[in-house]
Each structure stands twice: as structure tokens, then as C-alpha cells.
Motif scaffolding. Structure first.
Motif, short mmCIF file in Angstrom:
data_model
loop_
_atom_site.label_atom_id
_atom_site.label_comp_id
_atom_site.label_asym_id
_atom_site.label_seq_id
_atom_site.Cartn_x
_atom_site.Cartn_y
_atom_site.Cartn_z
N ARG A 181 -0.06 0.06 2.30
CA ARG A 181 -1.01 0.96 1.64
C ARG A 181 -1.73 1.83 2.66
NH1 ARG A 181 -1.34 -3.73 -1.88
NH2 ARG A 181 -0.45 -3.10 -3.88
N PRO A 222 -0.48 6.10 2.51
CA PRO A 222 -1.64 6.20 1.61
C PRO A 222 -1.39 7.06 0.36
CG PRO A 222 -1.97 7.52 3.58
CD PRO A 222 -0.72 6.73 3.80
N THR A 267 2.36 4.92 -4.13
CA THR A 267 1.95 3.75 -4.92
C THR A 267 2.87 2.60 -4.58
OG1 THR A 267 1.16 5.20 -6.68
CG2 THR A 267 1.54 2.88 -7.24
N ILE A 268 2.26 1.45 -4.34
CA ILE A 268 3.00 0.27 -3.91
C ILE A 268 2.79 -0.84 -4.93
CG2 ILE A 268 3.21 -1.47 -2.10
CD1 ILE A 268 2.20 0.77 -0.16
#
Length: 176
Positions: free
Chosen positions: A50, A54, A57-58
């Protein structure tokens, strides 16, 4: 097979692929960190990624999640709402996301050849080729040979033969 010293370059390569609409799996052998282990868990990796990505989306997927949580994570990845799925080997079979073209296997030396080959089969299922990045610093000759084998071939029969050569035959009545 990517040495730890090349991690930043690997992430740069991945970002380029993600910017073209592709998706990535990141596999860890552990769900959570364990005291005394130098292995980064799926939970830790997801948090670190993350920071590295940045704008992406994880999602996180592992066997200790409820069925609903697993389904939500997989659906987010399948739909493209999440571009990166950090998981344990729960994705080894039965997952088909054609946009998933990149896979990083963390601590790849900790997996057997059959598992590594099965995991690799999750990527490159669409019209774009897949790229597997084996991250690891194996400390045994056998572990290094497993990674070399996977880099050298994607032929399942050759991989099975090498696995048999490395591990030897089991015995019917014993522990092997």
C-alpha cells in the motif's frame, strides 16, 4: 528469479504493467507474521505494498478469512476494483482472471516445484503473456535448483521429473 537487491526494479516493472490495465498476484507462504521467522506474511506484504503502490487498490486473501471476506476480495480483484491481490496459496487452483498477468512469489524458495508451477498457471490466461517474478534468497542447493528449474521450463513433465530427482521416491509404509 529476482534477488532482493532488485526489488525496486521489479516494482517499477510491475507499475508499468499495472498502468496498462493488467493485474498482479503477490503470494506469501504465511498468513501472519510469526515470531522468529524472517518470512514476510501476506498481511505484512499487503501493508507494505500500500506504501509502494499508493494509487492502487490492494486486496488480501487467505484461508483464515470468512467465506464472505474471501469472496469479496476475489470479486474486487476479478472486477478490477483491486489491481493487486496479496494471497497465500489459496489461489493455487480454480482462479481465472485473464487480466492477471504478473505474479510475485515472495520467499519462493519455501515452495515446492509442483506448487510453484500451479501458482504460475494463474497468470497469462488472457491474450497477454504472464510474467512470474520469483523473489527469494535460497540458502540450500536444492532450493536454488527448484528456482532454476522453474525459470528454465514451463513444461509440467520436466518439472515433475526434476521434483522427483530432487526429493526422491516416497515409500508406501514409511514417512516419506
Amino acid at each position: 528469479w529476482v534477488a532482493e537487491a532488485k526489488r525496486a526494479q521489479a516494482y517499477q516493472f510491475v507499475e508499468d504493467r499495472l498502468s496498462h490495465g493488467e493485474r498482479m498476484y503477490v503470494i506469501s507462504p504465511l498468513v501472519t507474521d510469526r515470531e522468529g521467522h524472517m518470512v514476510r506474511s501476506a498481511e505484512t506484504i499487503a501493508g507494505q505494498l500500500r506504501d509502494v503502490f499508493p494509487d492502487r487498490t490492494i486486496a488480501l486473501l487467505h484461508g483464515q478469512m470468512s467465506p464472505g471476506e474471501k469472496d469479496a476480495a476475489m470479486e474486487a480483484f476479478r472486477s478490477g476494483d483491486a489491481q493487486i491481490l496479496v494471497a497465500t496459496i489459496v489461489i493455487e487452483v480454480g482462479i481465472d482472471v485473464p487480466e492477471a498477468t504478473v505474479m510475485i512469489i515472495e520467499h519462493a524458495e519455501r515452495f515446492g516445484l509442483a506448487t510453484l508451477h500451479q501458482l504460475r498457471g494463474r497468470i497469462g490466461r488472457g491474450d497477454r503473456g504472464g510474467v512470474l517474478l520469483l523473489m527469494g534468497e535460497p540458502d540450500t542447493d536444492e532450493a536454488r535448483q527448484r528456482l532454476r528449474t522453474l525459470v528454465a521450463t514451463d513444461d509440467g513433465f520436466q518439472i515433475a521429473e526434476e521434483d522427483l530427482r530432487l526429493r526422491g521416491f516416497g515409500d508406501v509404509l514409511g514417512a516419506r
